[in-house]
Design an enzyme around this catalytic site. Structure first.
Site, PDB file in Angstrom:
ATOM      1  N   GLN A 108       0.854  -1.201   0.000  1.00 25.68           N
ATOM      2  CA  GLN A 108       0.000   0.000   0.000  1.00 25.68           C
ATOM      3  C   GLN A 108       0.881   1.240   0.000  1.00 25.68           C
ATOM      4  O   GLN A 108       0.390   2.349  -0.135  1.00 25.68           O
ATOM      5  CB  GLN A 108      -0.883   0.021   1.253  1.00 25.68           C
ATOM      6  CG  GLN A 108      -1.842  -1.154   1.339  1.00 25.68           C
ATOM      7  CD  GLN A 108      -2.459  -1.250   2.735  1.00 25.68           C
ATOM      8  OE1 GLN A 108      -3.425  -0.557   3.040  1.00 25.68           O
ATOM      9  NE2 GLN A 108      -1.914  -2.094   3.578  1.00 25.68           N
ATOM     10  N   ASP A 111       6.190   4.818  -1.219  1.00 21.42           N
ATOM     11  CA  ASP A 111       7.544   5.337  -1.001  1.00 21.42           C
ATOM     12  C   ASP A 111       8.616   4.703  -1.880  1.00 21.42           C
ATOM     13  O   ASP A 111       9.766   5.182  -1.909  1.00 21.42           O
ATOM     14  CB  ASP A 111       7.934   5.221   0.486  1.00 21.42           C
ATOM     15  CG  ASP A 111       7.855   3.784   1.028  1.00 21.42           C
ATOM     16  OD1 ASP A 111       8.036   2.837   0.241  1.00 21.42           O
ATOM     17  OD2 ASP A 111       7.606   3.632   2.239  1.00 21.42           O
ATOM     18  N   HIS A 132      -1.416   1.713  -4.192  1.00 27.50           N
ATOM     19  CA  HIS A 132      -1.855   3.114  -4.029  1.00 27.50           C
ATOM     20  C   HIS A 132      -0.991   4.106  -4.798  1.00 27.50           C
ATOM     21  O   HIS A 132      -1.020   5.298  -4.497  1.00 27.50           O
ATOM     22  CB  HIS A 132      -1.901   3.472  -2.526  1.00 27.50           C
ATOM     23  CG  HIS A 132      -2.960   2.718  -1.770  1.00 27.50           C
ATOM     24  ND1 HIS A 132      -2.969   2.582  -0.403  1.00 27.50           N
ATOM     25  CD2 HIS A 132      -4.064   2.055  -2.226  1.00 27.50           C
ATOM     26  CE1 HIS A 132      -4.026   1.871  -0.037  1.00 27.50           C
ATOM     27  NE2 HIS A 132      -4.699   1.537  -1.124  1.00 27.50           N
ATOM     28  N   CYS A 143      -5.236  16.113 -19.215  1.00 28.83           N
ATOM     29  CA  CYS A 143      -5.186  15.081 -20.261  1.00 28.83           C
ATOM     30  C   CYS A 143      -4.940  13.679 -19.709  1.00 28.83           C
ATOM     31  O   CYS A 143      -4.938  12.704 -20.471  1.00 28.83           O
ATOM     32  CB  CYS A 143      -4.146  15.443 -21.318  1.00 28.83           C
ATOM     33  SG  CYS A 143      -2.441  15.403 -20.708  1.00 28.83           S
ATOM     34  N   THR A 205       0.550  -3.053   8.590  1.00 22.79           N
ATOM     35  CA  THR A 205      -0.622  -2.281   8.156  1.00 22.79           C
ATOM     36  C   THR A 205      -1.695  -2.359   9.235  1.00 22.79           C
ATOM     37  O   THR A 205      -1.870  -3.404   9.862  1.00 22.79           O
ATOM     38  CB  THR A 205      -1.192  -2.759   6.806  1.00 22.79           C
ATOM     39  OG1 THR A 205      -2.399  -2.025   6.522  1.00 22.79           O
ATOM     40  CG2 THR A 205      -1.490  -4.247   6.758  1.00 22.79           C
ATOM     41  N   ALA A 248       8.941  -4.849  12.010  1.00 25.29           N
ATOM     42  CA  ALA A 248       9.277  -5.582  10.785  1.00 25.29           C
ATOM     43  C   ALA A 248      10.796  -5.752  10.619  1.00 25.29           C
ATOM     44  O   ALA A 248      11.254  -6.818  10.217  1.00 25.29           O
ATOM     45  CB  ALA A 248       8.700  -4.838   9.583  1.00 25.29           C
TER      46      ALA A 248
HETATM   47  C1  BJW Z   1       4.767  -1.386  12.379  1.00 32.03           C
HETATM   48  C2  BJW Z   1       5.923  -0.768  12.724  1.00 32.03           C
HETATM   49  C3  BJW Z   1       7.067  -1.439  12.519  1.00 32.03           C
HETATM   50  C4  BJW Z   1       4.274   0.665  13.171  1.00 32.03           C
HETATM   51  N1  BJW Z   1       7.000  -2.685  11.982  1.00 32.03           N
HETATM   52  N2  BJW Z   1       4.601  -2.552  11.866  1.00 32.03           N
HETATM   53  C5  BJW Z   1     -15.583  -0.745   2.498  1.00 32.03           C
HETATM   54  C6  BJW Z   1     -15.990  -0.438   3.778  1.00 32.03           C
HETATM   55  C7  BJW Z   1     -15.808   0.859   4.280  1.00 32.03           C
HETATM   56  C8  BJW Z   1     -15.192   1.852   3.521  1.00 32.03           C
HETATM   57  C9  BJW Z   1     -14.777   1.523   2.263  1.00 32.03           C
HETATM   58  C10 BJW Z   1     -14.982   0.246   1.760  1.00 32.03           C
HETATM   59  N3  BJW Z   1     -14.485   0.223   0.494  1.00 32.03           N
HETATM   60  C11 BJW Z   1     -13.955   1.444   0.220  1.00 32.03           C
HETATM   61  C12 BJW Z   1     -14.140   2.265   1.266  1.00 32.03           C
HETATM   62  C13 BJW Z   1     -13.690   3.681   1.379  1.00 32.03           C
HETATM   63  C14 BJW Z   1     -12.216   3.844   1.659  1.00 32.03           C
HETATM   64  C15 BJW Z   1     -11.851   3.163   2.975  1.00 32.03           C
HETATM   65  O1  BJW Z   1     -11.225   2.128   3.034  1.00 32.03           O
HETATM   66  N4  BJW Z   1     -12.217   3.757   4.089  1.00 32.03           N
HETATM   67  C16 BJW Z   1     -11.901   3.208   5.414  1.00 32.03           C
HETATM   68  C17 BJW Z   1     -10.781   4.009   6.081  1.00 32.03           C
HETATM   69  C18 BJW Z   1     -13.135   3.198   6.246  1.00 32.03           C
HETATM   70  N5  BJW Z   1     -11.424   3.277   0.568  1.00 32.03           N
HETATM   71  C19 BJW Z   1     -11.230   3.946  -0.555  1.00 32.03           C
HETATM   72  O2  BJW Z   1     -11.746   5.029  -0.743  1.00 32.03           O
HETATM   73  C20 BJW Z   1     -10.380   3.276  -1.612  1.00 32.03           C
HETATM   74  N6  BJW Z   1     -11.055   3.338  -2.871  1.00 32.03           N
HETATM   75  C21 BJW Z   1     -12.024   2.486  -3.216  1.00 32.03           C
HETATM   76  O3  BJW Z   1     -12.296   1.499  -2.566  1.00 32.03           O
HETATM   77  O4  BJW Z   1     -12.684   2.831  -4.396  1.00 32.03           O
HETATM   78  C22 BJW Z   1     -13.956   2.284  -4.634  1.00 32.03           C
HETATM   79  C23 BJW Z   1     -14.948   2.908  -3.656  1.00 32.03           C
HETATM   80  C24 BJW Z   1     -14.913   4.270  -3.433  1.00 32.03           C
HETATM   81  C25 BJW Z   1     -15.781   4.854  -2.510  1.00 32.03           C
HETATM   82  C26 BJW Z   1     -16.679   4.053  -1.786  1.00 32.03           C
HETATM   83  C27 BJW Z   1     -16.678   2.671  -2.001  1.00 32.03           C
HETATM   84  C28 BJW Z   1     -15.797   2.099  -2.953  1.00 32.03           C
HETATM   85  C29 BJW Z   1      -9.075   4.031  -1.809  1.00 32.03           C
HETATM   86  C30 BJW Z   1      -8.215   3.977  -0.608  1.00 32.03           C
HETATM   87  C31 BJW Z   1      -6.945   4.812  -0.872  1.00 32.03           C
HETATM   88  C32 BJW Z   1      -6.095   4.977   0.370  1.00 32.03           C
HETATM   89  N7  BJW Z   1      -5.107   5.966   0.122  1.00 32.03           N
HETATM   90  C33 BJW Z   1      -4.094   6.250   1.119  1.00 32.03           C
HETATM   91  C34 BJW Z   1      -3.247   7.450   0.619  1.00 32.03           C
HETATM   92  C35 BJW Z   1      -2.350   7.002  -0.521  1.00 32.03           C
HETATM   93  C36 BJW Z   1      -1.480   8.093  -1.009  1.00 32.03           C
HETATM   94  C37 BJW Z   1      -0.534   8.605   0.037  1.00 32.03           C
HETATM   95  O5  BJW Z   1       0.257   7.853   0.627  1.00 32.03           O
HETATM   96  O6  BJW Z   1      -0.588   9.802   0.268  1.00 32.03           O
HETATM   97  O7  BJW Z   1      -3.256   5.101   1.313  1.00 32.03           O
HETATM   98  S1  BJW Z   1      -4.752   6.533   2.768  1.00 32.03           S
HETATM   99  C38 BJW Z   1      -3.449   5.723   3.613  1.00 32.03           C
HETATM  100  O8  BJW Z   1      -3.939   4.529   4.287  1.00 32.03           O
HETATM  101  C39 BJW Z   1      -2.481   5.235   2.526  1.00 32.03           C
HETATM  102  C40 BJW Z   1      -2.075   3.891   3.058  1.00 32.03           C
HETATM  103  O9  BJW Z   1      -1.564   3.108   2.010  1.00 32.03           O
HETATM  104  C41 BJW Z   1      -3.356   3.373   3.655  1.00 32.03           C
HETATM  105  C42 BJW Z   1      -3.171   2.274   4.653  1.00 32.03           C
HETATM  106  O10 BJW Z   1      -2.444   2.679   5.769  1.00 32.03           O
HETATM  107  P1  BJW Z   1      -1.430   1.671   6.469  1.00 32.03           P
HETATM  108  O11 BJW Z   1      -0.360   1.327   5.547  1.00 32.03           O
HETATM  109  O12 BJW Z   1      -2.197   0.553   7.045  1.00 32.03           O
HETATM  110  O13 BJW Z   1      -0.771   2.622   7.596  1.00 32.03           O
HETATM  111  P2  BJW Z   1      -1.265   2.924   9.091  1.00 32.03           P
HETATM  112  O14 BJW Z   1      -0.559   4.135   9.534  1.00 32.03           O
HETATM  113  O15 BJW Z   1      -2.743   2.924   9.185  1.00 32.03           O
HETATM  114  O16 BJW Z   1      -0.777   1.664   9.930  1.00 32.03           O
HETATM  115  C43 BJW Z   1       0.585   1.413  10.210  1.00 32.03           C
HETATM  116  C44 BJW Z   1       0.677   0.071  10.915  1.00 32.03           C
HETATM  117  O17 BJW Z   1       2.061  -0.224  11.074  1.00 32.03           O
HETATM  118  C45 BJW Z   1       0.070   0.063  12.316  1.00 32.03           C
HETATM  119  O18 BJW Z   1      -0.718  -1.110  12.465  1.00 32.03           O
HETATM  120  C46 BJW Z   1       1.277  -0.001  13.250  1.00 32.03           C
HETATM  121  O19 BJW Z   1       1.023  -0.733  14.443  1.00 32.03           O
HETATM  122  C47 BJW Z   1       2.284  -0.709  12.381  1.00 32.03           C
HETATM  123  N8  BJW Z   1       3.688  -0.445  12.665  1.00 32.03           N
HETATM  124  N9  BJW Z   1       5.607   0.523  13.228  1.00 32.03           N
HETATM  125  C48 BJW Z   1       5.779  -3.207  11.665  1.00 32.03           C
HETATM  126  N10 BJW Z   1       8.276  -0.930  12.822  1.00 32.03           N
HETATM  127 ZN    ZN Z   2      -1.972  17.358 -19.618  1.00 30.76          ZN
END
Ligand code: BJW
Ligand code: ZN
Length: 261
Positions: A108, A111, A132, A143, A205, A248
């Site tokens: 996800q 970077d 992502h 465009c 995640t 990790a």
């Molecule tokens: C360690 C550690 C160490 C710490 N070692 N671990 C179904 C149900 C409800 C909602 C939805 C659904 N389907 C879709 C949705 C809407 C939405 C969604 O999911 N919302 C929920 C939050 C409720 N999803 C979307 O909108 C997606 N699109 C989609 O589904 O389109 C169709 C659709 C649209 C609308 C409605 C329905 C369907 C798109 C999601 C895009 C997410 N984008 C981002 C930004 C990307 C660009 C950027 O980076 O700027 O992606 S948001 C952000 O969250 C980023 C990440 O990739 C993503 C996940 O985060 P991640 O990686 O889990 O990070 P953290 O910080 O949350 O967790 C870190 C973890 O690491 C923790 O657990 C720590 O404990 C651990 N950790 N140190 C190992 N050393």
């Molecule tokens: Zn353009």
């Protein structure tokens, strides 16, 4: 003491699941890059200035204030470009390249650190699927053209933001924001890897963002098991075959039996 015993037991369970697997689907999130110095999204350290990532990573935020959103992405690009893969990225890359079983890394993260680790290991096979998008690509809001873009962002005013050479429209980061669909081909590739895997190895995640969070459940409902590496519990923990509590960068080299190079 009990914690240590539990961790060793989970590590053994995780290792034996991986040892007997033919295919492994790896899903990573921001936690895998935390030890490289890249901030995670949720939890402490997830804020940028006074903004929550969830408020900035949306098309509405970009329409409302592209300068602010570009300022955030410019800051993240600069930060990430000074970061290197950590032992967790390197262990995954070496394992995916040199060892059976067949491994597909799906991230996800935007970077590029898995890719850097894979390239420095010489392992094209370990190039990740990026669900992502990428911090270092842009897309034209006019465009639709996509391109690599690593130059510094001047976000001092709306006029200085990057624009398309072809049509002069504003460029945006080529990442997937909330409410936007993931690239169907990329999602299909990730889904196929999850469906055919004996083990979903889920690292760093919070497993709350869909559709990524559901991919390990696809593995489980196709008869595979979920192995998790995370210092904290997640919604996947109760259904996991093994949940290794730890960071990790220290767990993965031990779990995968690969010393980071
Ligand atoms: C360690 C550690 C160490 C710490 N070692 N671990 C179904 C149900 C409800 C909602 C939805 C659904 N389907 C879709 C949705 C809407 C939405 C969604 O999911 N919302 C929920 C939050 C409720 N999803 C979307 O909108 C997606 N699109 C989609 O589904 O389109 C169709 C659709 C649209 C609308 C409605 C329905 C369907 C798109 C999601 C895009 C997410 N984008 C981002 C930004 C990307 C660009 C950027 O980076 O700027 O992606 S948001 C952000 O969250 C980023 C990440 O990739 C993503 C996940 O985060 P991640 O990686 O889990 O990070 P953290 O910080 O949350 O967790 C870190 C973890 O690491 C923790 O657990 C720590 O404990 C651990 N950790 N140190 C190992 N050393
Ligand atoms: Zn353009």
């Amino acid at each position: 003491m009990t914690d240590d015993l539990d961790r060793d037991r989970d590590l053994d369970r995780a290792r034996s699941a991986l040892d007997s697997a033919d295919r492994v689907f790896v899903l990573t999130g921001a936690g895998v890059s935390a030890e490289s110095g890249v901030p995670t999204f949720r939890g402490s350290g997830g804020l940028w200035k006074e903004h929550r990532p969830e408020e900035l990573a949306t098309p509405q935020a970009f329409r409302r204030d592209p300068r602010l959103v570009w300022e955030w992405y410019g800051w993240r690009r600069e930060l990430v470009s000074k970061c290197s893969p950590n032992p967790g990225h390197r262990a995954l890359a070496a394992w995916a390249h040199h060892r059976r079983p067949h491994v597909r890394i799906v991230t996800q993260n935007v970077d590029g650190l898995h890719e850097l680790a894979a390239r420095s290991d010489g392992g094209e096979a370990a190039l990740p699927v990026e669900l992502h998008g990428s911090l270092f690509r842009v897309r034209c809001t006019g465009c639709g053209r996509r391109m690599e873009h690593r130059r510094p962002i001047d976000a001092t005013s709306p006029e200085t933001l990057p624009r398309c050479d072809a049509c002069d429209a504003l460029l945006r980061p080529d990442v997937v924001w909330f409410g936007e669909s993931l690239d169907p081909e990329v999602l299909e590739e990730a889904g196929a890897a999850a469906r055919s895997a004996d083990v979903a190895l889920v690292v760093g995640t919070s497993a709350v963002v869909e559709p990524a969070a559901s991919l390990p459940r696809v593995t489980a409902s196709s008869g595979g098991v979920v192995v998790e590496v995370n210092p904290r519990e997640t919604p996947l923990t109760p259904g996991a075959h093994a949940s290794v509590r730890g960071e990790a960068g220290s767990v993965l080299p031990r779990l995968l039996g690969v010393e980071a190079v």
